[in-house]
Design a protein around this motif. Structure first.
Motif, PDB file in Angstrom:
ATOM      1  N   LEU A   2      81.518  -2.141  15.342  1.00 58.39           N
ATOM      2  CA  LEU A   2      80.561  -1.046  15.146  1.00 58.39           C
ATOM      3  C   LEU A   2      79.396  -1.477  14.262  1.00 58.39           C
ATOM      4  N   PHE A   3      78.222  -1.004  14.638  1.00 57.63           N
ATOM      5  CA  PHE A   3      77.010  -1.273  13.869  1.00 57.63           C
ATOM      6  C   PHE A   3      76.261   0.039  13.650  1.00 57.63           C
ATOM      7  N   TYR A   4      75.747   0.207  12.438  1.00 55.27           N
ATOM      8  CA  TYR A   4      74.788   1.269  12.136  1.00 55.27           C
ATOM      9  C   TYR A   4      73.416   0.645  12.342  1.00 55.27           C
ATOM     10  N   VAL A   5      72.574   1.280  13.141  1.00 54.62           N
ATOM     11  CA  VAL A   5      71.207   0.780  13.327  1.00 54.62           C
ATOM     12  C   VAL A   5      70.220   1.908  13.041  1.00 54.62           C
ATOM     13  N   GLN A   6      69.179   1.556  12.330  1.00 57.38           N
ATOM     14  CA  GLN A   6      68.111   2.506  12.010  1.00 57.38           C
ATOM     15  C   GLN A   6      66.810   1.887  12.494  1.00 57.38           C
ATOM     16  N   PHE A  39      78.763   1.978  24.868  1.00 56.48           N
ATOM     17  CA  PHE A  39      78.082   0.980  24.030  1.00 56.48           C
ATOM     18  C   PHE A  39      77.456   1.653  22.814  1.00 56.48           C
ATOM     19  N   ALA A  40      76.879   2.825  23.022  1.00 54.42           N
ATOM     20  CA  ALA A  40      76.387   3.647  21.910  1.00 54.42           C
ATOM     21  C   ALA A  40      77.402   4.759  21.670  1.00 54.42           C
ATOM     22  N   VAL A  41      77.908   4.831  20.456  1.00 52.61           N
ATOM     23  CA  VAL A  41      78.844   5.902  20.085  1.00 52.61           C
ATOM     24  C   VAL A  41      78.073   7.190  19.874  1.00 52.61           C
ATOM     25  N   GLY A  42      76.906   7.072  19.274  1.00 56.94           N
ATOM     26  CA  GLY A  42      76.046   8.219  19.027  1.00 56.94           C
ATOM     27  C   GLY A  42      74.635   7.766  18.725  1.00 56.94           C
ATOM     28  N   LEU A  43      73.671   8.579  19.108  1.00 58.02           N
ATOM     29  CA  LEU A  43      72.255   8.327  18.838  1.00 58.02           C
ATOM     30  C   LEU A  43      71.641   9.615  18.323  1.00 58.02           C
ATOM     31  N   TRP A  44      70.812   9.498  17.284  1.00 60.25           N
ATOM     32  CA  TRP A  44      70.189  10.668  16.686  1.00 60.25           C
ATOM     33  C   TRP A  44      68.730  10.382  16.404  1.00 60.25           C
ATOM     34  N   LYS A  45      67.886  11.348  16.728  1.00 58.02           N
ATOM     35  CA  LYS A  45      66.473  11.310  16.355  1.00 58.02           C
ATOM     36  C   LYS A  45      66.365  12.034  15.024  1.00 58.02           C
ATOM     37  N   GLY A  48      61.394  15.274  12.245  1.00 58.17           N
ATOM     38  CA  GLY A  48      60.161  15.146  11.484  1.00 58.17           C
ATOM     39  C   GLY A  48      59.742  13.716  11.197  1.00 58.17           C
ATOM     40  N   GLN A  49      60.436  12.735  11.753  1.00 56.66           N
ATOM     41  CA  GLN A  49      60.107  11.327  11.519  1.00 56.66           C
ATOM     42  C   GLN A  49      60.117  10.575  12.849  1.00 56.66           C
ATOM     43  N   LYS A  50      59.443   9.452  12.879  1.00 60.24           N
ATOM     44  CA  LYS A  50      59.451   8.568  14.050  1.00 60.24           C
ATOM     45  C   LYS A  50      60.569   7.564  13.866  1.00 60.24           C
ATOM     46  N   ARG A  51      61.791   8.084  13.825  1.00 65.01           N
ATOM     47  CA  ARG A  51      62.953   7.263  13.475  1.00 65.01           C
ATOM     48  C   ARG A  51      64.153   7.703  14.300  1.00 65.01           C
ATOM     49  N   VAL A  52      64.951   6.712  14.727  1.00 66.94           N
ATOM     50  CA  VAL A  52      66.179   6.943  15.480  1.00 66.94           C
ATOM     51  C   VAL A  52      67.307   6.196  14.780  1.00 66.94           C
ATOM     52  N   ILE A  53      68.468   6.819  14.722  1.00 69.09           N
ATOM     53  CA  ILE A  53      69.656   6.213  14.123  1.00 69.09           C
ATOM     54  C   ILE A  53      70.739   6.167  15.189  1.00 69.09           C
ATOM     55  N   GLY A  54      71.471   5.067  15.229  1.00 70.12           N
ATOM     56  CA  GLY A  54      72.545   4.945  16.198  1.00 70.12           C
ATOM     57  C   GLY A  54      73.772   4.280  15.610  1.00 70.12           C
ATOM     58  N   GLN A  82      67.261  -1.123   9.502  1.00 72.57           N
ATOM     59  CA  GLN A  82      68.592  -1.388   8.958  1.00 72.57           C
ATOM     60  C   GLN A  82      69.532  -1.724  10.110  1.00 72.57           C
ATOM     61  N   VAL A  83      70.352  -2.726   9.926  1.00 78.76           N
ATOM     62  CA  VAL A  83      71.447  -3.034  10.838  1.00 78.76           C
ATOM     63  C   VAL A  83      72.628  -3.426   9.960  1.00 78.76           C
ATOM     64  N   TRP A  84      73.656  -2.611   9.989  1.00 70.06           N
ATOM     65  CA  TRP A  84      74.839  -2.852   9.157  1.00 70.06           C
ATOM     66  C   TRP A  84      76.077  -2.914  10.037  1.00 70.06           C
ATOM     67  N   ALA A  85      76.880  -3.965   9.864  1.00 71.82           N
ATOM     68  CA  ALA A  85      78.184  -4.029  10.518  1.00 71.82           C
ATOM     69  C   ALA A  85      79.110  -3.068   9.781  1.00 71.82           C
ATOM     70  N   LEU A  86      79.867  -2.282  10.528  1.00 73.30           N
ATOM     71  CA  LEU A  86      80.747  -1.277   9.932  1.00 73.30           C
ATOM     72  C   LEU A  86      82.207  -1.688  10.090  1.00 73.30           C
ATOM     73  N   ARG A  87      82.946  -1.492   9.032  1.00 70.96           N
ATOM     74  CA  ARG A  87      84.374  -1.786   9.041  1.00 70.96           C
ATOM     75  C   ARG A  87      85.139  -0.474   8.958  1.00 70.96           C
ATOM     76  N   ASP A  88      86.226  -0.392   9.709  1.00 73.67           N
ATOM     77  CA  ASP A  88      87.074   0.783   9.665  1.00 73.67           C
ATOM     78  C   ASP A  88      87.619   0.977   8.249  1.00 73.67           C
ATOM     79  N   TYR A  89      87.477   2.172   7.715  1.00 75.23           N
ATOM     80  CA  TYR A  89      87.891   2.405   6.334  1.00 75.23           C
ATOM     81  C   TYR A  89      89.399   2.247   6.150  1.00 75.23           C
TER      82      TYR A  89
END
Length: 102
Positions: A2-6, A39-45, A48-54, A82-89
């Motif tokens: 899993l990756f967090y991408v902004q 491939f994408a677990v979730g995507l969010w706009k 009020g910003q020109k930004r997407v998080i997935g 931002q691109v962060w590798a995520l580890r299961d807690y």
């Protein structure tokens, strides 16, 4: 993995808004395909910003890179902030319980 991408739209002075919306329509279709495939677990706009998080479920960093730089219709106009590798807690918690010893 899993990756967090902004991502931020970086189009100012490069293309018109009409051109941006046309490419974004293609991106919306691609987003639906990546969500449908898992491939994408979730995507969010971000409102009020020109930004997407997935949250992306890529097999590895190489596949994420191939998608970000080669497959996204908006690839020329997205800045990956931002691109962060995520580890299961819970996996982390197990390591803590074992004091990181095998």
């Amino acid at each position: 993995m899993l990756f967090y991408v902004q991502m931020r739209w970086n189009h100012e002075g490069r293309i018109s808004l009409d051109e941006l919306w046309e490419i974004e329509r293609e991106e919306a279709e691609h987003a639906q395909e990546t969500l449908d495939s898992g491939f994408a677990v979730g995507l969010w706009k971000v409102a009020g910003q020109k930004r997407v998080i997935g949250i992306i479920d890529a097999p590895n960093a190489e596949e994420l890179d191939r998608t970000a730089l080669g497959r996204l219709p908006m690839r020329e106009y997205l800045e990956f902030e931002q691109v962060w590798a995520l580890r299961d807690y819970l996996g982390f918690a197990e390591d803590v319980k074992k004091a990181y010893k095998v």
